[in-house]
Design an enzyme around this catalytic site. Structure first.
Site, mmCIF file in Angstrom:
data_model
loop_
_atom_site.group_PDB
_atom_site.id
_atom_site.type_symbol
_atom_site.label_atom_id
_atom_site.label_comp_id
_atom_site.label_asym_id
_atom_site.label_seq_id
_atom_site.Cartn_x
_atom_site.Cartn_y
_atom_site.Cartn_z
ATOM 1 N N ASP A 297 -2.297 6.280 -3.608
ATOM 2 C CA ASP A 297 -1.259 5.556 -2.853
ATOM 3 C C ASP A 297 -0.777 4.360 -3.700
ATOM 4 O OD1 ASP A 297 -3.476 3.888 -2.463
ATOM 5 O OD2 ASP A 297 -2.792 3.236 -0.496
ATOM 6 N N SER B 275 0.811 -1.225 0.000
ATOM 7 C CA SER B 275 0.000 0.000 0.000
ATOM 8 C C SER B 275 0.843 1.274 0.000
ATOM 9 C CB SER B 275 -0.956 -0.045 1.187
ATOM 10 O OG SER B 275 -1.826 1.053 1.166
ATOM 11 N N ASP C 268 -1.108 1.088 -3.921
ATOM 12 C CA ASP C 268 -2.009 0.087 -4.508
ATOM 13 C C ASP C 268 -3.293 0.732 -5.018
ATOM 14 O OD1 ASP C 268 -2.853 0.595 -1.866
ATOM 15 O OD2 ASP C 268 -3.968 -1.280 -1.818
ATOM 16 N N ASP D 82 -5.878 2.272 -3.688
ATOM 17 C CA ASP D 82 -7.225 2.172 -3.105
ATOM 18 C C ASP D 82 -7.636 3.506 -2.483
ATOM 19 O OD1 ASP D 82 -5.448 1.931 -0.979
ATOM 20 O OD2 ASP D 82 -6.551 0.323 0.019
HETATM 21 MG MG MG Z 1 -3.606 1.436 -0.009
#
Ligand code: MG
Length: 442
Positions: free
Chosen positions: A236, A95, A238, A240
């Site tokens: 960010d 992340s 990843d 999300d």
């Molecule tokens: Mg994330």
């Protein structure tokens, strides 16, 4: 029983805490638990191939088939898992953590992060080494799969794209060299003019670190202003979470974008908004003014998502830019957040700075104290602190013009103290006061 999964799945420094041996064993444990078809995606980290190949080897040895979605945002994988007949998903990502970290996260067949109970079952298999092992001719297979267009189309089908297109917006998209590179410029290009920053995938994160904090996205803020764009968006690692920059190049904190979009959704439909107790009161105040209700949960996106599903909430999210849109899926979803933001600007025909100005402003002051016996100290605090208190997560004390939240860290020997007030001095004083109280109890 030993614990393997933390609050963000299994995470650590690659080839140190997160070794190929651990990844292989975890793959075997997950495969033994799932016994079916698993969709797998990664972010852009340099260690991904090592960890992914080890996880896949483990999964195949238990007879599971693997569908390799390659690099994809977490919400794209979650959306695909939810809408396909896959039995689970796995995301290799750390992340927002720095480049040396990586992690393994498991997704259930509804596209949601695995519940703690299911994690425990995987941990039991892992530590007892009770892996399923199939014969040579039953070993699983790997198939390539492309999930990105499905995600993009799903988002666009839920938005008023015609209205957004009419405005001819110019949007600067900072992909942060992460999983956003493969989706967000293409998604936003469907409704607006796109200028990209850091849109080449690179696990060394040469453009900026994966956390879209104000310090890390200064370049985006300057670019939005100098190009006279309507909006900036940073993701960010990843992808999300999405953080927005207004048309003047100002950073919009996640609690403000959460409040803004909650307000916009409430103007269309009354309902409940879910967020953790650590979220700024600006959200509740704005939501109440729009005729909605805020429901608080413990800190953690999967907890917020599960609560939303349970009570049929219309929207929810966290103050870090993690926004959850139930009509799309029950997880943090930065692609949906990006398009919802553009739709809000288009329908309201307002600049983002104007909408942010309508939202009350609070000052949040954060501090922490090192503490080895967190549990004991928290118990003592419960006896000491009187007044209007919420025990949803730690101790949250309400005052006439603010609140204090005291929470033990889930992973470190630390107690965190947050104080919020419309008066900055007051927030600082509250933190000091409770810090002193904890020091006395140590
Ligand atoms: Mg994330």
């Amino acid at each position: 029983m030993q614990r393997l999964f933390g609050t963000n799945g299994v995470r650590g420094v690659a080839n140190e805490d997160l070794s190929p041996e651990l990844a292989l064993k975890l793959g075997k444990a997950i495969g033994s638990f799932v016994q079916g078809n698993i969709i797998l995606a990664t972010d852009t980290r340099s260690s991904n191939e090592m960890i992914k190949d080890a996880v896949i080897a483990g999964l195949l040895s238990t007879g599971c088939n693997v569908f390799d979605a390659k690099i994809a945002p977490s919400p794209a994988l979650q959306y695909y898992v939810k809408n396909s007949d896959a039995d689970a998903g796995i995301i290799i990502t750390a992340s927002h953590n720095p480049p040396e970290f990586n992690g393994i996260k498991v997704i259930d067949n509804e596209g949601m992060e695995l519940s703690r109970n299911k994690e425990k079952e995987i941990e039991k298999i892992f530590f007892n080494e009770r892996f399923v092992k199939v014969a040579w001719n039953e070993i699983g297979k790997v198939y390539d799969i492309d999930i990105l267009d499905f995600y993009i189309e799903g988002i666009l089908s839920l938005a008023n794209t015609e209205k957004i297109k009419e405005r001819n917006y110019k949007v600067v998209v900072d992909c942060g060299n992460g999983a956003a590179c493969f989706v967000m410029p293409y998604l936003i290009n469907e409704v607006a003019e796109v200028i990209t920053l850091n849109a080449q995938p690179d696990g060394n994160f040469p453009g900026r670190m994966p956390e879209p904090s104000i310090e890390n996205i200064e370049h985006l803020m300057k670019t939005v202003k100098s190009l006279e764009a309507d909006l900036g968006i940073a993701y960010d690692g990843d992808a999300d979470r999405a953080i927005f920059v207004d048309e003047n190049g100002n950073y919009v904190y996640g609690d403000k974008s959460l409040a803004a979009i909650a307000g916009y959704i409430l103007e269309k439909r009354r309902g409940k908004i879910v967020t953790p107790v650590s979220t700024s009161s600006c959200v509740e105040e704005y939501v109440k003014a729009k005729g909605g209700e805020v429901i608080y949960t413990k800190v953690g996106a999967p907890i917020v998502a599960r609560k939303m599903k349970e009570i049929d909430a219309i929207f929810g999210g966290e103050e870090n830019g993690g926004l959850i849109f139930p009509q799309h899926q029950y997880c943090r979803d930065s692609g949906m957040a990006s398009i919802a933001m553009l739709e809000m600007l288009a329908i309201k025909d307002k600049k983002l700075s104007e909408i942010v100005k309508e939202i009350p402003h609070y000052f949040l002051v954060k501090s922490k104290i090192e503490c080895e016996n967190k549990k004991e100290v928290m118990e003592k605090l419960k006896e000491e602190i009187k007044g209007e208190i919420d025990y949803t997560d730690g101790i949250k004390v309400y005052f006439e013009d603010g609140w204090v939240l005291i929470r033990p860290s889930g992973t470190e020997p630390i107690i965190r103290i947050y104080a919020e007030s419309k008066d900055k001095k007051k927030a600082e004083n509250l933190v000091e006061k409770y810090k002193n109280l904890i020091q006395r109890l140590l």
